[in-house]
Design an enzyme around this catalytic site. Sequence first.
Site, mmCIF file in Angstrom:
data_model
loop_
_atom_site.group_PDB
_atom_site.id
_atom_site.type_symbol
_atom_site.label_atom_id
_atom_site.label_comp_id
_atom_site.label_asym_id
_atom_site.label_seq_id
_atom_site.Cartn_x
_atom_site.Cartn_y
_atom_site.Cartn_z
ATOM 1 N N TYR A 32 -9.062 6.089 7.413
ATOM 2 C CA TYR A 32 -9.187 6.477 8.821
ATOM 3 C C TYR A 32 -10.210 7.601 8.891
ATOM 4 C CZ TYR A 32 -4.928 3.863 10.017
ATOM 5 O OH TYR A 32 -3.990 2.874 10.233
ATOM 6 N N HIS B 219 0.843 -1.200 0.000
ATOM 7 C CA HIS B 219 0.000 0.000 0.000
ATOM 8 C C HIS B 219 0.877 1.249 0.000
ATOM 9 C CE1 HIS B 219 -4.220 -1.443 0.739
ATOM 10 N NE2 HIS B 219 -3.532 -2.554 0.877
ATOM 11 N N TYR C 15 4.361 6.616 10.138
ATOM 12 C CA TYR C 15 3.497 5.492 9.802
ATOM 13 C C TYR C 15 4.277 4.391 9.076
ATOM 14 C CZ TYR C 15 -0.976 3.236 8.572
ATOM 15 O OH TYR C 15 -2.027 2.349 8.444
ATOM 16 N N PRO D 4 -3.876 0.428 18.605
ATOM 17 C CA PRO D 4 -3.620 -0.032 17.234
ATOM 18 C C PRO D 4 -3.738 1.046 16.164
ATOM 19 C CG PRO D 4 -5.810 -0.698 17.947
ATOM 20 C CD PRO D 4 -5.153 -0.086 19.140
ATOM 21 N N LYS E 13 1.552 0.070 15.099
ATOM 22 C CA LYS E 13 2.939 -0.038 15.550
ATOM 23 C C LYS E 13 3.261 -1.279 16.369
ATOM 24 C CE LYS E 13 4.242 3.365 13.455
ATOM 25 N NZ LYS E 13 4.667 2.842 12.178
#
Length: 389
Positions: A201, A72, A382, A292, A296
Site C-alpha cells: 500500500y 499472506h 485488516y 476497497p 472488507k
Amino acid sequence: MRTQVAIIGAGPAGLLLSRLLALQAIDSVVLENRSRDYVEARIRAGILEQHTVDTLTAAGVGARLQREGLEHSGIHLQYPGVRQPLDFPSLCGRTVWVYGQTEVTKDLIAAQLDGGPPLLFEVSDVRVEDVDGDSPRVRFTDADGVAQVLECDAVAGTDGFHGVSRPVVQGAGGRVWERTYPYAWLGILADAAPATDELIYAWHPEGFALYSMRSPSVSRLYLQVDPTEKIEDWSDERIWDALDTRMALEGWSVTRGPVTEKSILPMRSFVSAPMRRGRLFLAGDAAHIVPPTGAKGLNLAVADVTLLAQALVRLLQEKRTDLADSYSDRALARVWRCTHFSWWMTSMLHRSGDDFDAELQLSQLRRVCSSEAAARELAENYTGLPLDL
C-alpha cells in the site's frame, strides 16, 4: 413453488447463505437475474479474512481455496523512501488469504449445482410481497418467460445496491448514510509474476498505488485516479509508468507484463439501516458498500450471512425470534466498525487536499510504521474482528 427461504441474488452472499442453510436442513431457492457466465466473470475483491476462509472451508467449498489460494502474513506500507512490513501473526495471531471473489463465486456455484438447492439464473421482474407477515412470497419470471410465485417463510435480499430488496426495507422507514470519495481506482490484471511477497500500500504525492496479486503468475495493481478519468486515455505504458513512479524504491521495480483487464472503480461508503423488515433480511452490498482499501466488502457479506443463517435456523426450526430480531443491530455493529476502518485506510493513503493534508497523512503512516500499538490496531481490523461485536 414453495421453499423455506427465498434468496434473491447469486453473488457470494446469497450462494453461501444457501449453503449454510442446507447444512442445517433448511430449504432455499436462489434467484439471479444475470446469466451464470456473467456472474462467474465479475472481477471483484481478492483478500479473505481468516473468518471467511474458515467459513468457506467448514461449508465444504474451501478445497480449491486451500489448494490455489495464497496465504499472506502481512502487508507493506510505503511512502517515499520507506517500505515498512507489518507482520500480522506477530501482531494479532492471524493471516489473510489472496483468492479472488470470482473464484469464490465459481466454487459456490459448482457446489450449488452439484445436488444443492435450486439456483435459477436469468430471472426477471422480481417482486417481493407480504414481508410484514409470516408468509412472504417472491414473484418473478423465469428464464423461459413463465411467471412464477415462490412462497416462503423468509426472504434474504443479497441482490446488491441496485437490487429490488433494499427499497422494500427502506419503504417502511430507515436511514441511509453515504460518502462519495473524490478519487477512483484504476485497476489492472496483468500476466506478470508479482515482484513482492506481500501486498504493498503506497502513498505518493501523485496518488495512491496498490500492488496485489491473484496467483504466482498474475498481478493485480491499482492506481488512484480522478473519478472523471476515462479508461481509454490510459494506455498500458502510461499505467506501468505511473506504477513505477508511485512505487519507486531503490533496488526494486515493478514487474511488467501483458495487461489482460483494466477498469476504473468509483469509491464510496454506503450504509442502509435497518437490515431487516419483517421476514425480509438484507445482507452484503444490498445494505452496505465500503471502499476497497480495507478489503472488507466480501468479508462483510460473509459475516452478514453467517449471522443471518444462525438467525434463520433459530427462527424456522426452533420458532424462536431472538436472533432474527437482533440480526440488524448485530450485523450493523460490525458494518460500522469495518466502514470506519475502510474510511481510515482510504483517508490515510489517498492523496487529496493541500500540503497540510499530505503532512497529516505522512504523520499517520509514520505512526503506524513505528508504533506496535498502532500497527496492531491495523492488523486486527485488516485480518478480521470477531463476528458478533
